[in-house]
Motif scaffolding. Structure first.
Motif, mmCIF file in Angstrom:
data_model
loop_
_atom_site.group_PDB
_atom_site.id
_atom_site.type_symbol
_atom_site.label_atom_id
_atom_site.label_comp_id
_atom_site.label_asym_id
_atom_site.label_seq_id
_atom_site.Cartn_x
_atom_site.Cartn_y
_atom_site.Cartn_z
ATOM 1 N N LEU A 9 5.941 -2.567 -10.129
ATOM 2 C CA LEU A 9 5.251 -3.570 -10.947
ATOM 3 C C LEU A 9 3.755 -3.271 -11.072
ATOM 4 O O LEU A 9 3.210 -3.191 -12.171
ATOM 5 C CB LEU A 9 5.474 -4.966 -10.339
ATOM 6 N N GLY A 10 3.081 -3.117 -9.914
ATOM 7 C CA GLY A 10 1.622 -2.989 -9.935
ATOM 8 C C GLY A 10 1.091 -1.570 -9.888
ATOM 9 O O GLY A 10 -0.058 -1.328 -10.205
ATOM 10 N N ASN A 11 1.950 -0.623 -9.451
ATOM 11 C CA ASN A 11 1.550 0.782 -9.273
ATOM 12 C C ASN A 11 0.409 0.934 -8.266
ATOM 13 O O ASN A 11 -0.427 1.824 -8.381
ATOM 14 C CB ASN A 11 1.179 1.424 -10.622
ATOM 15 N N ILE A 12 0.414 0.054 -7.250
ATOM 16 C CA ILE A 12 -0.549 0.229 -6.156
ATOM 17 C C ILE A 12 0.148 0.275 -4.791
ATOM 18 O O ILE A 12 -0.488 0.633 -3.803
ATOM 19 C CB ILE A 12 -1.642 -0.872 -6.134
ATOM 20 N N CYS A 13 1.428 -0.091 -4.717
ATOM 21 C CA CYS A 13 2.141 -0.046 -3.424
ATOM 22 C C CYS A 13 3.340 0.907 -3.474
ATOM 23 O O CYS A 13 3.241 2.064 -3.064
ATOM 24 C CB CYS A 13 2.626 -1.439 -3.009
ATOM 25 N N ARG A 14 4.473 0.417 -3.998
ATOM 26 C CA ARG A 14 5.727 1.171 -3.853
ATOM 27 C C ARG A 14 5.761 2.482 -4.631
ATOM 28 O O ARG A 14 6.125 3.528 -4.075
ATOM 29 C CB ARG A 14 6.919 0.292 -4.276
#
Ligand code: 4NP
Length: 161
Positions: A9-14
């Motif tokens: 979703l955010g492209n900052i974690c997974r």
């Protein structure tokens, strides 16, 4: 050459975790020349932001270095990649909405390659970055095994050099 992009979703974690874990995995197998690996978010929420610090820390605890800046997924990215690997069912829904249902043959949930299936646990809500790391690592490992078995022609160059 295989073009692979990981999507959350955010492209900052997974998905940046997946990008760096998979990059490390193919490097250790001597297959770096066979891949172009990236990651994207279905949303613009975090556009331009670096990897979320707890996710970065978890990667480093596992000996994985690297950086990434969040970018939103576009239709062009879908066209330019051979595999679009999403983290959960919600990402899958969002990506198929972007394509209008097209390109389904190259869009997969990352953990669909594992025996246990399911979603990558979302650490934004669970705060369990170790669990997310393990889910992603397992997915990447089985995905690479799938490619080595089913798409061996893509690796001929690396195998010879
Ligand atoms: P990610 O985590 O999709 O794994 O990068 C999230 C990051 C940000 C948000 C949600 C999930 N957010 O709602 O801003």
């Amino acid at each position: 050459m295989l073009n692979v992009t990981f999507v959350c979703l955010g492209n900052i974690c997974r998905s940046p975790m997946a990008e760096l874990i998979f990059t490390d995995m193919v490097k250790k197998r001597g297959l770096s020349n066979s891949f172009r690996i990236s990651s994207h978010g279905t949303s613009y929420y975090e556009e331009g932001n670096p990897i979320y610090p707890p996710a970065k820390r978890t990667l480093e605890e596992h000996g994985i270095e690297g950086a990434h800046i969040s970018r939103q997924l576009t239709l062009k990215d879908i066209k330019n990649n051979d595999y679009i690997l999403v983290m959960d069912s919600s990402n899958l829904f969002d990506v198929l909405r972007l394509t209008g249902g097209a390109y389904g043959e190259k869009i997969f949930k990352l953990r669909s390659f594992t025996p246990s299936q399911g979603d990558v646990a979302d650490p934004w809500y669970t705060r369990d970055f170790e669990k997310a790391f393990n889910d992603v690592e397992e997915g990447c490992r089985y995905f690479l095994e799938f490619l080595l078995k089913e798409k061996s022609e893509a690796f001929e160059y690396d195998k010879r050099h």
